[in-house]
Scaffold this motif. Structure first.
Motif, PDB file in Angstrom:
ATOM      1  N   LEU A  47       0.656  -1.068  -0.074  1.00  0.00           N
ATOM      2  CA  LEU A  47      -0.102  -0.173   0.057  1.00  0.00           C
ATOM      3  C   LEU A  47       0.929   1.169   0.024  1.00  0.00           C
ATOM      4  N   THR A  48       0.177   2.424  -0.172  1.00  0.00           N
ATOM      5  CA  THR A  48       1.045   3.468  -0.333  1.00  0.00           C
ATOM      6  C   THR A  48       0.758   4.211   0.894  1.00  0.00           C
ATOM      7  N   GLN A  49       1.744   5.138   1.481  1.00  0.00           N
ATOM      8  CA  GLN A  49       1.575   5.644   2.711  1.00  0.00           C
ATOM      9  C   GLN A  49       0.132   6.216   3.096  1.00  0.00           C
ATOM     10  N   LYS A  50      -0.262   6.967   1.844  1.00  0.00           N
ATOM     11  CA  LYS A  50      -1.524   7.668   1.843  1.00  0.00           C
ATOM     12  C   LYS A  50      -2.710   6.601   2.325  1.00  0.00           C
ATOM     13  N   GLN A  51      -2.573   5.311   1.360  1.00  0.00           N
ATOM     14  CA  GLN A  51      -3.575   4.414   1.617  1.00  0.00           C
ATOM     15  C   GLN A  51      -3.517   3.589   2.879  1.00  0.00           C
ATOM     16  N   LEU A  52      -2.412   3.544   3.814  1.00  0.00           N
ATOM     17  CA  LEU A  52      -2.287   3.097   4.959  1.00  0.00           C
ATOM     18  C   LEU A  52      -2.820   4.188   6.055  1.00  0.00           C
ATOM     19  N   CYS A  53      -2.682   5.355   5.755  1.00  0.00           N
ATOM     20  CA  CYS A  53      -3.203   6.451   6.823  1.00  0.00           C
ATOM     21  C   CYS A  53      -4.721   6.322   6.696  1.00  0.00           C
ATOM     22  N   LYS A  82       5.160   5.299  -9.455  1.00  0.00           N
ATOM     23  CA  LYS A  82       5.246   6.335 -10.836  1.00  0.00           C
ATOM     24  C   LYS A  82       5.494   7.587 -10.334  1.00  0.00           C
ATOM     25  N   ASP A  83       4.621   8.239  -9.358  1.00  0.00           N
ATOM     26  CA  ASP A  83       4.868   9.648  -9.044  1.00  0.00           C
ATOM     27  C   ASP A  83       6.028   9.559  -8.082  1.00  0.00           C
ATOM     28  N   ARG A  84       6.713  10.624  -8.032  1.00  0.00           N
ATOM     29  CA  ARG A  84       7.840  10.877  -7.196  1.00  0.00           C
ATOM     30  C   ARG A  84       7.591  10.928  -5.443  1.00  0.00           C
ATOM     31  N   ARG A  85       6.265  11.604  -5.339  1.00  0.00           N
ATOM     32  CA  ARG A  85       5.940  11.490  -4.084  1.00  0.00           C
ATOM     33  C   ARG A  85       5.149  10.453  -3.706  1.00  0.00           C
ATOM     34  N   GLU A  86       4.936   9.408  -4.218  1.00  0.00           N
ATOM     35  CA  GLU A  86       4.331   8.374  -3.896  1.00  0.00           C
ATOM     36  C   GLU A  86       5.329   7.017  -3.412  1.00  0.00           C
ATOM     37  N   LYS A  87       5.015   6.550  -2.540  1.00  0.00           N
ATOM     38  CA  LYS A  87       6.013   5.514  -1.928  1.00  0.00           C
ATOM     39  C   LYS A  87       5.055   4.326  -1.531  1.00  0.00           C
ATOM     40  N   HIS A  88       5.521   3.049  -2.068  1.00  0.00           N
ATOM     41  CA  HIS A  88       4.545   1.987  -1.651  1.00  0.00           C
ATOM     42  C   HIS A  88       5.397   1.262  -0.708  1.00  0.00           C
TER      43      HIS A  88
END
Length: 138
Positions: A47-53, A82-88
């Motif tokens: 999951l991305t950090q945003k999804q985890l949040c 894909k987006d530099r701000r996105e981390k899985h």
């Protein structure tokens, strides 16, 4: 029951449950917040950090600190999206190897805490909690 008693009672219960879980997980160098992330990644996958949040209903700063601790422990790694701000966020092999022991510890605490309740009450409790969570606005 007065309306404010619900929040007070739930807070007290939550704190006591988390303290018991922390006592057991401390043996493994983990706390309940870390376990929540690990369990979520194990059951939901990367999951991305945003999804985890969103999934854990946690603000970004404390989750970032939790993830950083897990990275230092080599239990999770961050993969650039894909987006530099996105981390899985994904579990490492080390975490997957140790997961069964952590899960057993959590299940043991769970069983100990629920032991005083009859099985029918345990089942009703789970049913009520899951129904309630599903009905809460996101």
């Amino acid at each position: 029951m007065e309306k404010h008693e619900l929040f007070h009672t739930l807070h007290q219960l939550s704190r006591q449950l988390m303290n018991k879980l922390n006592e057991e997980l401390k043996k493994y160098g983990l706390y309940h917040a870390q376990w929540s992330v690990i369990y979520t990644l194990k059951t939901q996958g990367s999951l991305t950090q945003k999804q985890l949040c969103a999934y854990l209903s946690v603000e970004a700063p404390p989750l970032t600190r939790t993830i950083q601790r897990l990275v230092k422990q080599d239990y999770v790694k961050q993969i650039q999206g894909k987006d530099r701000r996105e981390k899985h966020i994904v579990l490492t092999e080390k975490a997957l190897t140790e997961y069964p022991a952590w899960e057993k510890a959590v299940l043991d605490v769970n069983q100990t805490l629920l032991e005083p309740l009859p099985n029918s009450s345990q089942q009703e409790l789970y049913k009520l909690l899951h129904t309630w969570i599903k009905q809460l606005p996101q």
